[in-house]
Design an enzyme around this catalytic site. Structure first.
Site, PDB file in Angstrom:
ATOM      1  N   GLY A 213       2.056  -8.837 -20.667  1.00  0.00           N
ATOM      2  CA  GLY A 213       2.752  -8.021 -21.662  1.00  0.00           C
ATOM      3  C   GLY A 213       2.989  -8.782 -22.944  1.00  0.00           C
ATOM      4  O   GLY A 213       2.913 -10.009 -22.974  1.00  0.00           O
ATOM      5  N   PRO A 215       4.841 -10.424 -26.264  1.00  0.00           N
ATOM      6  CA  PRO A 215       6.026 -11.283 -26.326  1.00  0.00           C
ATOM      7  C   PRO A 215       7.294 -10.442 -26.474  1.00  0.00           C
ATOM      8  O   PRO A 215       7.278  -9.420 -27.155  1.00  0.00           O
ATOM      9  CB  PRO A 215       5.806 -12.109 -27.600  1.00  0.00           C
ATOM     10  CG  PRO A 215       4.364 -11.991 -27.911  1.00  0.00           C
ATOM     11  CD  PRO A 215       3.878 -10.716 -27.315  1.00  0.00           C
ATOM     12  N   GLY A 216       8.347 -10.881 -25.826  1.00  0.00           N
ATOM     13  CA  GLY A 216       9.637 -10.217 -26.006  1.00  0.00           C
ATOM     14  C   GLY A 216       9.862  -9.002 -25.140  1.00  0.00           C
ATOM     15  O   GLY A 216      10.874  -8.331 -25.248  1.00  0.00           O
ATOM     16  N   THR A 217       8.921  -8.711 -24.250  1.00  0.00           N
ATOM     17  CA  THR A 217       9.115  -7.539 -23.406  1.00  0.00           C
ATOM     18  C   THR A 217       9.976  -7.842 -22.183  1.00  0.00           C
ATOM     19  O   THR A 217      10.301  -6.943 -21.421  1.00  0.00           O
ATOM     20  CB  THR A 217       7.767  -6.958 -22.940  1.00  0.00           C
ATOM     21  OG1 THR A 217       6.930  -8.036 -22.525  1.00  0.00           O
ATOM     22  CG2 THR A 217       7.095  -6.198 -24.057  1.00  0.00           C
ATOM     23  N   LYS A 219       9.422 -10.740 -19.899  1.00  0.00           N
ATOM     24  CA  LYS A 219       8.729 -11.355 -18.771  1.00  0.00           C
ATOM     25  C   LYS A 219       9.524 -12.529 -18.211  1.00  0.00           C
ATOM     26  O   LYS A 219       9.715 -12.648 -17.000  1.00  0.00           O
ATOM     27  CB  LYS A 219       7.319 -11.803 -19.199  1.00  0.00           C
ATOM     28  CG  LYS A 219       6.451 -10.636 -19.639  1.00  0.00           C
ATOM     29  CD  LYS A 219       5.047 -11.059 -20.020  1.00  0.00           C
ATOM     30  CE  LYS A 219       4.993 -11.937 -21.258  1.00  0.00           C
ATOM     31  NZ  LYS A 219       5.507 -11.279 -22.477  1.00  0.00           N
ATOM     32  N   THR A 220       9.992 -13.392 -19.102  1.00  0.00           N
ATOM     33  CA  THR A 220      10.790 -14.529 -18.652  1.00  0.00           C
ATOM     34  C   THR A 220      12.063 -14.047 -17.968  1.00  0.00           C
ATOM     35  O   THR A 220      12.450 -14.546 -16.906  1.00  0.00           O
ATOM     36  CB  THR A 220      11.175 -15.410 -19.858  1.00  0.00           C
ATOM     37  OG1 THR A 220      10.009 -15.632 -20.640  1.00  0.00           O
ATOM     38  CG2 THR A 220      11.751 -16.722 -19.412  1.00  0.00           C
ATOM     39  N   GLU A 435       7.275   4.324 -55.548  1.00  0.00           N
ATOM     40  CA  GLU A 435       7.910   4.717 -54.288  1.00  0.00           C
ATOM     41  C   GLU A 435       8.151   6.220 -54.208  1.00  0.00           C
ATOM     42  O   GLU A 435       8.025   6.812 -53.148  1.00  0.00           O
ATOM     43  CB  GLU A 435       9.222   3.952 -54.078  1.00  0.00           C
ATOM     44  CG  GLU A 435       9.066   2.434 -53.945  1.00  0.00           C
ATOM     45  CD  GLU A 435       8.018   2.008 -52.922  1.00  0.00           C
ATOM     46  OE1 GLU A 435       7.765   2.766 -51.960  1.00  0.00           O
ATOM     47  OE2 GLU A 435       7.427   0.923 -53.091  1.00  0.00           O
ATOM     48  N   ASP A 516      -1.365  -1.180 -49.965  1.00  0.00           N
ATOM     49  CA  ASP A 516      -1.614   0.236 -49.682  1.00  0.00           C
ATOM     50  C   ASP A 516      -3.112   0.468 -49.527  1.00  0.00           C
ATOM     51  O   ASP A 516      -3.558   1.118 -48.598  1.00  0.00           O
ATOM     52  CB  ASP A 516      -1.122   1.120 -50.840  1.00  0.00           C
ATOM     53  CG  ASP A 516       0.390   1.178 -50.922  1.00  0.00           C
ATOM     54  OD1 ASP A 516       1.042   0.750 -49.954  1.00  0.00           O
ATOM     55  OD2 ASP A 516       0.907   1.651 -51.947  1.00  0.00           O
TER      56      ASP A 516
END
Ligand code: ADP
Ligand code: ZN
Length: 632
Positions: A213, A215-217, A219-220, A435, A516
């Site tokens: 998965g 990073p940051g999901t 796992k650790t 914008e 863009d």
């Protein structure tokens, strides 16, 4: 679904910065010259010199001072400043002693904002700078002698880099939003707690589990939760730490790690970023990496060497399972793979609930709404979001986190830190037109997501302003996108440049539209070559894998001829051109409206979606959109 599709869609959306960094810049007007100079000018304004600070202290104007020792900066909060204006900065030139004495004298509140830890780390680094070359020399020397390999092994041993936690203290309830992965791993806990259950019936207990998965999901976190639930020690090391500059060190670390683990079985060994060592052997460009191969071989040997039932379970994490050496995935090694995905909306809500447990939230804050607003965020992003919001709340001296802090934290994480607004100038109006071009098109185009807000408050990273849509969670979560949405996406993205050209003429167009344009080319190309959405053909003409240095697929050939390549280019141009003309037409036909919106934006600096639509509806009919479903 694959990421690229999601990326395209989220260009103008508040989605996490990591994966979408390039993408996000898209709707932001990036004006290197414009964005940076006012920022640095403002910085000067916010700087004091040492003498001025002392004077202000003497005059009792200073409320609080934060000393940052590592950076040699003092942040100064004045008594008469508004709560959310940033502090003044003062460069310190080692005169802190005097300053501190005066602060004490005047009873000014002061503290240190950087940890002494980081200072110690710097010190350590400086020391290491000496030690490393020395050690390298020593090692070279030793390796020449007869028992070289032995010595290298000891060297590795004395600097073992793995960590051991006797108790992780993390439970399954701390891991949220990845139910399937949790369920699959619940069994591993039983393996560790009651191996008899399995061995009695002759079942072989798995040795290795591979968590796959981004990073940051989590796992650790998941691996730690397994150790926590089973109440066994947790050994961890990162694959990148195996790969050292000295041949043999990695392998000796593997040996050490397994030795320690065996002494402490049952236990969990967690190897993060296993792809750093476990990459396919002999596939790298320019020959293999001896050190890595030795390490990998050692790892395989160790895994084969212990009996399946001795209570050690190895959990490894990666986000690139495709580059792993096949030998690692063979039965008896990492033969179980568990996917850990970024959470969907329900999952995000659960993660938010977990992390809200120790935070003070105002009762008006709805985690449900935050979950809707954060498609693409991983568990770590969400944890970070709540933490940022809490910091903002403390800084604003509020009692509890409100929706305002959450919103600001989302923008901060996805776009960047806010800088002070520009003074009214041609530059400011130009950014406003750009914008408003995006914002008006996103509002008027039928298949474009509704506007959340448009702002010309600059942000760090050279962002002059941005127009932000309310993400369509269904599309993002499913990764499915339609041709009509892509077309309108392109038109909306070209809206910035279209407005600049309509108002100021070709000659005045800035380089702000560069990102863009890149994005437009990117989507248009994909429509032609990957999704087969045009008459060039129904084939997926390009494979998705474009990483060159990852070993395996480095010779991806374009699967088409020169002739087709020309056709593709022509088609991409055609799509972009068509959309650009369309964008210019809409701006031209609504010029009065555009001017009014720009005046308002220059004055207010931010226009919320609601107000924006209100004004637009006075001029023209709004297309039907699924506003209700987006829930913001
Ligand atoms: P990974 O190992 O996949 O890169 P981590 O487990 O290190 O991710 O996640 C970092 C932090 O993010 C965790 O310590 C936790 O605070 C938070 N986090 C990530 N995923 C989750 C989740 N599914 N549930 C709760 N918190 C999470
Ligand atoms: Zn733009």
């Amino acid at each position: 679904m694959e990421n690229l599709q999601v990326n395209q869609l989220t260009k103008h959306h508040p989605v996490k910065r990591l994966a979408l960094a390039g993408a996000l810049a898209a709707s932001l007007l990036v004006l290197p010259g414009i964005g940076n100079s006012p920022a640095s000018a403002q910085k000067n304004e916010r700087e004091l010199n040492y003498g001025e600070l002392i004077k202000k202290v003497q005059n009792d104007e200073v409320k609080r001072v934060e000393l940052d020792e590592t950076e040699q900066i003092a942040k100064v909060y004045l008594k008469n400043q508004k709560p959310d204006t940033p502090p003044l900065q003062v460069r310190l030139l080692n005169q802190n002693g005097e300053l501190i004495a005066r602060l004490r004298d005047k009873r000014v509140d002061f503290g240190e904002s950087s940890s002494t830890g980081s200072r110690a780390a710097v010190g350590l680094l400086i020391n290491l700078m000496w030690i490393l070359p020395l050690a390298a020399l020593m090692l070279l020397f030793l390796r020449r002698s007869s028992n070289a390999s032995n010595q290298a092994m000891n060297f590795g041993k004395t600097r073992a880099r793995f960590q051991m936690e006797a108790k992780t203290g993390i439970k399954f309830e701390d891991v949220a939003g990845i139910e399937e992965a949790k369920e699959e791993l619940a069994e591993v806990v039983t393996f560790l707690k009651q191996p008899e259950k399995f061995t009695a019936v002759g079942a072989r207990i798995p040795k290795g589990v591979l968590l796959v998965g981004a990073p940051g999901t989590g796992k650790t976190l998941l691996a730690k939760a397994i150790a926590g639930e089973a109440a066994v020690p947790f050994f961890s090391i990162s694959g990148s730490e195996f790969v050292e500059m000295f041949v043999g060190v990695g392998a000796s670390r593997v040996r050490d790690l397994f030795k320690k683990a065996k002494e402490n079985a049952p236990c969990i060994i967690f190897i993060d970023e296993i792809d750093a060592v476990g990459r396919q052997r002999g596939a790298g460009i320019g020959g293999g990496n001896d050190e890595r191969e030795q390490t990998l071989n050692q790892l395989l040997t160790e895994m084969d060497g212990f009996e399946g039932n001795n209570g050690i379970i190895i959990i490894a994490a990666t986000n690139r399972p495709d580059v792993l050496d096949a030998a690692l995935l063979r039965p008896g090694r990492f033969d179980r793979q568990v996917i850990v995905d970024a959470p969907d909306r329900k999952g995000r809500l659960e993660v938010l609930q977990v992390h809200a447990r120790n935070k003070k939230l105002d009762p008006t804050v709805s985690l449900e709404v935050i979950a809707r607003r954060t498609p693409g965020f991983t568990g770590a992003d969400l944890a970070n979001l709540l933490n940022e919001a809490a910091i903002l709340t403390a800084r604003r001296r509020k009692e509890a986190i409100t929706t305002l802090e959450i919103d600001d934290a989302i923008d901060r994480l996805t776009i960047g830190l806010t800088l002070n607004p520009l003074l009214d100038s041609k530059k400011k109006r130009l950014i406003a037109y750009h914008e408003i071009g995006h914002a008006l098109l996103t509002t008027l185009l039928e298949h474009s997501d509704p506007l959340n807000k448009v702002t010309i408050i600059p942000r760090s990273g050279g962002v002059g302003g941005f127009s932000q849509q309310i993400p369509n969670e269904q599309v993002i979560d499913s990764g499915l996108n339609t041709r009509a949405r892509m077309r309108d996406g392109i038109t909306m993205t070209l809206g910035g440049k279209a407005a600049e050209v309509e108002v100021f003429g070709e000659a005045e167009v800035t380089n702000g539209a560069l990102s863009d344009l890149k994005m437009v080319t990117n989507i248009a190309r994909k429509m032609v070559t990957v999704y087969g959405m045009t008459d060039v053909g129904l084939l997926a003409l390009e494979s998705q894998n474009q990483d060159v240095f990852l070993g395996r697929d480095w010779v991806t050939r374009n699967e088409y001829s020169e002739e087709v390549a020309v056709k593709i280019d022509r088609k991409v141009r055609e799509i972009a051109n068509h959309s650009y003309q369309e964008a210019r037409r809409i701006i031209r036909e609504n010029r009065d409206l555009v001017d009014r919106l720009v005046d308002l934006l220059v004055e207010q600096e931010t226009i919320e979606g609601e107000q924006f639509r209100q004004i637009v509806s006075e001029y023209t009919k709004l297309p039907e959109k699924e506003l209700a479903k987006s829930g913001v």
